[in-house]
Design a protein around this motif. Structure first.
Motif, PDB file in Angstrom:
ATOM      1  N   MET A 494      79.900   4.975  65.528  1.00 55.45           N
ATOM      2  CA  MET A 494      80.179   4.613  64.139  1.00 55.45           C
ATOM      3  C   MET A 494      80.902   5.759  63.443  1.00 55.45           C
ATOM      4  N   PRO A 495      82.156   5.578  63.044  1.00 55.82           N
ATOM      5  CA  PRO A 495      82.854   6.642  62.302  1.00 55.82           C
ATOM      6  C   PRO A 495      82.203   6.866  60.945  1.00 55.82           C
ATOM      7  N   PHE A 496      82.341   8.095  60.448  1.00 58.59           N
ATOM      8  CA  PHE A 496      81.747   8.421  59.154  1.00 58.59           C
ATOM      9  C   PHE A 496      82.619   9.461  58.470  1.00 58.59           C
ATOM     10  N   ASP A 497      83.057   9.129  57.263  1.00 61.57           N
ATOM     11  CA  ASP A 497      83.884  10.039  56.470  1.00 61.57           C
ATOM     12  C   ASP A 497      83.053  10.564  55.313  1.00 61.57           C
ATOM     13  N   PRO A 498      82.577  11.815  55.376  1.00 67.85           N
ATOM     14  CA  PRO A 498      81.711  12.328  54.308  1.00 67.85           C
ATOM     15  C   PRO A 498      82.417  12.487  52.968  1.00 67.85           C
ATOM     16  N   ASP A 499      83.771  12.455  52.976  1.00 60.94           N
ATOM     17  CA  ASP A 499      84.508  12.524  51.716  1.00 60.94           C
ATOM     18  C   ASP A 499      84.540  11.181  50.992  1.00 60.94           C
ATOM     19  N   VAL A 500      84.213  10.116  51.720  1.00 63.02           N
ATOM     20  CA  VAL A 500      84.282   8.769  51.147  1.00 63.02           C
ATOM     21  C   VAL A 500      82.930   8.068  51.239  1.00 63.02           C
ATOM     22  N   ASP A 501      82.273   8.186  52.386  1.00 62.42           N
ATOM     23  CA  ASP A 501      81.050   7.435  52.642  1.00 62.42           C
ATOM     24  C   ASP A 501      79.818   8.291  52.359  1.00 62.42           C
ATOM     25  N   GLY A 502      78.820   7.687  51.783  1.00 62.25           N
ATOM     26  CA  GLY A 502      77.552   8.359  51.600  1.00 62.25           C
ATOM     27  C   GLY A 502      76.465   7.799  52.468  1.00 62.25           C
ATOM     28  N   LYS A 503      76.706   6.600  53.025  1.00 57.05           N
ATOM     29  CA  LYS A 503      75.652   5.870  53.723  1.00 57.05           C
ATOM     30  C   LYS A 503      76.192   5.234  54.996  1.00 57.05           C
ATOM     31  N   ILE A 504      75.319   5.171  56.016  1.00 58.36           N
ATOM     32  CA  ILE A 504      75.625   4.447  57.249  1.00 58.36           C
ATOM     33  C   ILE A 504      74.616   3.313  57.380  1.00 58.36           C
ATOM     34  N   ASP A 505      75.088   2.091  57.514  1.00 63.15           N
ATOM     35  CA  ASP A 505      74.205   0.952  57.743  1.00 63.15           C
ATOM     36  C   ASP A 505      73.883   0.853  59.234  1.00 63.15           C
ATOM     37  N   ILE A 506      72.585   0.640  59.532  1.00 63.52           N
ATOM     38  CA  ILE A 506      72.104   0.635  60.915  1.00 63.52           C
ATOM     39  C   ILE A 506      71.285  -0.625  61.138  1.00 63.52           C
ATOM     40  N   ASN A 507      71.282  -1.088  62.371  1.00 65.31           N
ATOM     41  CA  ASN A 507      70.422  -2.221  62.730  1.00 65.31           C
ATOM     42  C   ASN A 507      69.924  -2.004  64.160  1.00 65.31           C
ATOM     43  N   GLU A 508      68.963  -1.080  64.319  1.00 64.98           N
ATOM     44  CA  GLU A 508      68.381  -0.788  65.625  1.00 64.98           C
ATOM     45  C   GLU A 508      66.870  -0.810  65.487  1.00 64.98           C
ATOM     46  N   ALA A 509      66.185  -1.359  66.499  1.00 63.40           N
ATOM     47  CA  ALA A 509      64.731  -1.457  66.427  1.00 63.40           C
ATOM     48  C   ALA A 509      64.111  -1.161  67.784  1.00 63.40           C
ATOM     49  N   GLY A 510      62.949  -0.522  67.777  1.00 60.44           N
ATOM     50  CA  GLY A 510      62.209  -0.223  69.001  1.00 60.44           C
ATOM     51  C   GLY A 510      61.029   0.676  68.704  1.00 60.44           C
ATOM     52  N   LYS A 511      60.303   1.037  69.751  1.00 60.40           N
ATOM     53  CA  LYS A 511      59.146   1.918  69.590  1.00 60.40           C
ATOM     54  C   LYS A 511      59.553   3.393  69.603  1.00 60.40           C
ATOM     55  N   TYR A 512      60.640   3.697  70.324  1.00 59.44           N
ATOM     56  CA  TYR A 512      61.137   5.070  70.413  1.00 59.44           C
ATOM     57  C   TYR A 512      62.593   5.085  69.965  1.00 59.44           C
ATOM     58  N   LEU A 513      62.908   5.955  69.047  1.00 58.85           N
ATOM     59  CA  LEU A 513      64.219   5.959  68.389  1.00 58.85           C
ATOM     60  C   LEU A 513      65.049   7.153  68.840  1.00 58.85           C
ATOM     61  N   GLY A 514      66.350   7.037  68.632  1.00 62.85           N
ATOM     62  CA  GLY A 514      67.238   8.135  68.950  1.00 62.85           C
ATOM     63  C   GLY A 514      68.486   8.103  68.091  1.00 62.85           C
ATOM     64  N   TYR A 515      69.133   9.259  67.976  1.00 63.69           N
ATOM     65  CA  TYR A 515      70.413   9.307  67.278  1.00 63.69           C
ATOM     66  C   TYR A 515      71.307  10.343  67.939  1.00 63.69           C
ATOM     67  N   ARG A 516      72.599  10.140  67.801  1.00 65.92           N
ATOM     68  CA  ARG A 516      73.615  11.061  68.308  1.00 65.92           C
ATOM     69  C   ARG A 516      74.611  11.367  67.189  1.00 65.92           C
ATOM     70  N   PHE A 517      75.082  12.617  67.216  1.00 71.00           N
ATOM     71  CA  PHE A 517      76.128  13.046  66.286  1.00 71.00           C
ATOM     72  C   PHE A 517      77.190  13.759  67.111  1.00 71.00           C
ATOM     73  N   GLY A 518      78.450  13.368  66.926  1.00 70.50           N
ATOM     74  CA  GLY A 518      79.518  13.982  67.694  1.00 70.50           C
ATOM     75  C   GLY A 518      80.732  14.297  66.847  1.00 70.50           C
ATOM     76  N   VAL A 519      81.478  15.319  67.282  1.00 72.51           N
ATOM     77  CA  VAL A 519      82.711  15.726  66.608  1.00 72.51           C
ATOM     78  C   VAL A 519      83.750  16.032  67.676  1.00 72.51           C
ATOM     79  N   ARG A 520      84.868  15.326  67.614  1.00 73.88           N
ATOM     80  CA  ARG A 520      85.954  15.563  68.554  1.00 73.88           C
ATOM     81  C   ARG A 520      87.019  16.419  67.882  1.00 73.88           C
ATOM     82  N   GLY A 521      88.080  16.720  68.622  1.00 73.50           N
ATOM     83  CA  GLY A 521      89.173  17.509  68.056  1.00 73.50           C
ATOM     84  C   GLY A 521      88.750  18.936  67.772  1.00 73.50           C
ATOM     85  N   ILE A 522      89.425  19.567  66.806  1.00 75.85           N
ATOM     86  CA  ILE A 522      89.141  20.966  66.475  1.00 75.85           C
ATOM     87  C   ILE A 522      88.481  21.094  65.112  1.00 75.85           C
ATOM     88  N   SER A 523      87.855  20.027  64.671  1.00 74.08           N
ATOM     89  CA  SER A 523      87.244  20.044  63.346  1.00 74.08           C
ATOM     90  C   SER A 523      85.949  20.846  63.346  1.00 74.08           C
TER      91      SER A 523
END
Length: 540
Positions: A494-523
């Motif tokens: 899910m792309p996210f632009d912190p200059d424009v977006d404040g919120k990410i909508d999610i629809n995941e369910a389970g007993k054990y949760l996880g998240y990933r954050f990634g940055v490509r390029g030279i940012s």
């Protein structure tokens, strides 16, 4: 429905060895690469910048402190010890000893500096030294041409040779020392039979393991063997040195695998990473990253391992060839592809991709480059500051890297490693050496909130606290699973632009949760926390 705040995401770093479901704090990451942790937040790791493309395949790099020239001299040694070059701006000066020929093999280099003289050693050759005013490195006075040693170090006013071969015999526990050394010249004698000088040698008979390396610690010299550690102290008199065992069942994995920081030695051992002050020994990797490192370390290439210290970033980097699942440079043959990074300021662990590196040093850089050399490179991509471009006398972390087209590395290079934000190197990142930044947390069961393992959680939204130079490089993923120890079913990125977006909508369910954050390029980025909205559902 509940909204849970998670702050100080960089406060605990990466804990890869504990089972994720046993880690209650959601701000702890269970995997990650090319990210560093400082001041309670995560940011982009230092990136490699090409200081020079090398005309030789490098095995070692060292720095000669400023002399009459007034600046550091960067010296690069070929992997076979057949060439020694001084990088002077954009010009290479040949410092190879007369008649020196290279020998391929797995032997490692050591280098040291004492009394204005630089020394280089590899057990395929006799050690060499360069005094002020010498045009090249030269053979050492009174050192027999056929003698060899595993490591050559400086201690007080002596040169110390460790693991010595002489008379055609290898003495794995021999410590041999020179006569006292004055300033500006190598020691005049290594002859232990002369009673009028201080040269000597000792085969430490009680020592049951071969000496690998040694390093000064405060007033002592510490001898690191394959499976024991000893201390060597200057006592004067006829005996001159006293030898005493410090630790059993530990040692060092290779030469150049010990660094001193604030009166402590950081030691890269065969199955642990630990620190000591000459008395108390403590693991800094156990129950955090120890298993992750040593389960993936390619022991057939342990001769490539080394350690470097970046005082500016308060990081000790343990370099090794790895086959872990996150490596950005696969199947290294001639250098290291992974750095396990301990930040002793924040007491956190992280991991960096490194591009087939063989050795590191610290030096001020005289680039010899002009503004025209930057071409079309933008100011943001160039890095550094106006001050650093106009004349930087600060030391930079430098690493040498061997060409490996299988890893996408088309040249032998000298790299400077510096942060994207706040760095001092006015050189753009090397595209071939750049790999994405990535963080992952799995196994979140939310026990601390009173949730039972029979209950489900539905993730509904997140409000990240993140800044990035280039928003198009950022993505998030979310996942869940019902069985402990199983890989989550991950959402699409899910792309996210912190200059424009404040919120990410999610629809995941389970007993054990996880998240990933990634940055490509030279940012570059700064990630410090988030709020997460969720609903705890009925038992199943």
């Amino acid at each position: 429905m509940a909204t849970i705040p998670v702050r100080r995401l960089g406060s605990a770093g990466i804990v890869a060895d504990m089972h994720p479901a046993d880690i209650e704090e959601p701000a702890v990451f269970t995997a990650g690469v090319n990210v560093r942790f400082s001041n309670g937040r995560a940011s982009r790791a230092p990136v490699a910048r090409t200081v020079a493309t090398l005309p030789i395949s490098p095995g070692h790099v060292l720095t000669i402190p400023p002399g009459a020239a007034g600046y550091d001299e960067i010296v690069i040694v070929s992997h076979d010890f057949g060439s020694i070059l001084h990088l002077n701006g954009l010009v290479y000066e040949d410092l190879t000893p007369p008649g020196q020929t290279g020998i391929d093999g797995l032997s490692t280099f050591t280098s040291t500096y004492l009394g204005g003289v630089s020394y280089i050693n590899r057990d395929t050759h006799a050690p060499v030294g360069k005094a002020p005013g010498d045009g090249t490195y030269l053979s050492l006075p009174d050192w027999a041409p056929e003698w060899r040693c595993k490591s050559l170090r400086a201690y007080k006013d002596f040169l110390i040779a460790l693991g010595v071969t002489k008379g055609g015999a290898y003495y794995p526990t021999m410590v041999k020392w020179s006569d006292l050394t004055g300033f500006g010249a190598p020691p005049a004698s290594w002859d232990s039979t002369i009673t009028t000088n201080s040269a000597g040698e000792n085969i430490v008979n009680e020592m049951q393991h071969a000496i690998v390396d040694g390093a000064s610690l405060r007033d002592s010299f510490i001898l690191y063997c394959t499976s024991s550690v000893w201390t060597m102290n200057y006592i004067g008199g006829n005996l001159l040195f006293d030898f005493r065992k410090l630790y059993d069942e530990c040692g060092v994995i290779n030469t150049n695998c010990v660094v001193q920081v604030d009166g402590m030695h950081y030691v890269f051992d065969k199955n642990d990473i630990w620190i000591h002050d000459g008395a108390t020994k403590t693991s800094i990797a156990d129950q955090k990253v120890k298993n992750f490192i040593f389960d993936a370390l390619d022991y057939s290439k342990a001769n490539l391992c080394f350690v470097s210290h970046d005082a500016k970033l308060t990081e000790v980097r343990f370099m090794y060839p790895s086959v872990d699942r996150l490596v950005g440079f696969a199947n290294p043959e001639t250098g290291c592809n992974r750095a396990a990074v301990y930040n002793y300021g924040s007491k956190t662990w992280s991991f960096y991709d490194v591009p087939n590196v063989t050795s590191g040093t610290k030096a001020a850089i005289i680039s010899g480059k002009t503004w025209e050399d930057a071409g079309d490179t933008s100011w943001d991509d160039l890095g550094g500051s106006w001050t650093s471009v106009s004349g930087d006398e600060a030391s930079h972390m430098l690493l040498v890297s061997r060409m490996d087209t299988n890893q996408g590395l088309s040249a032998d290079r000298l790299y400077g490693f510096d942060t994207l934000t706040g760095g001092r190197l006015p050189i753009p990142p090397e595209p071939e050496a750049l790999r994405p930044a990535f963080l992952e947390r799995t196994g979140l069961d939310l026990d601390a909130l009173g949730k039972h393992l029979t209950q489900y959680v539905r993730l509904q939204a997140m409000w990240p606290q993140v800044y990035a130079d280039d928003a198009k490089d950022i993505y998030w993923q979310f996942g869940a699973n019902d069985l402990v120890g199983k890989e989550p079913q991950w959402s699409v990125e899910m792309p996210f632009d912190p200059d424009v977006d404040g919120k990410i909508d999610i629809n995941e369910a389970g007993k054990y949760l996880g998240y990933r954050f990634g940055v490509r390029g030279i940012s570059d980025f700064k990630l410090s926390g988030f709020d997460i909205e969720m609903t705890i559902r009925g038992r199943r």
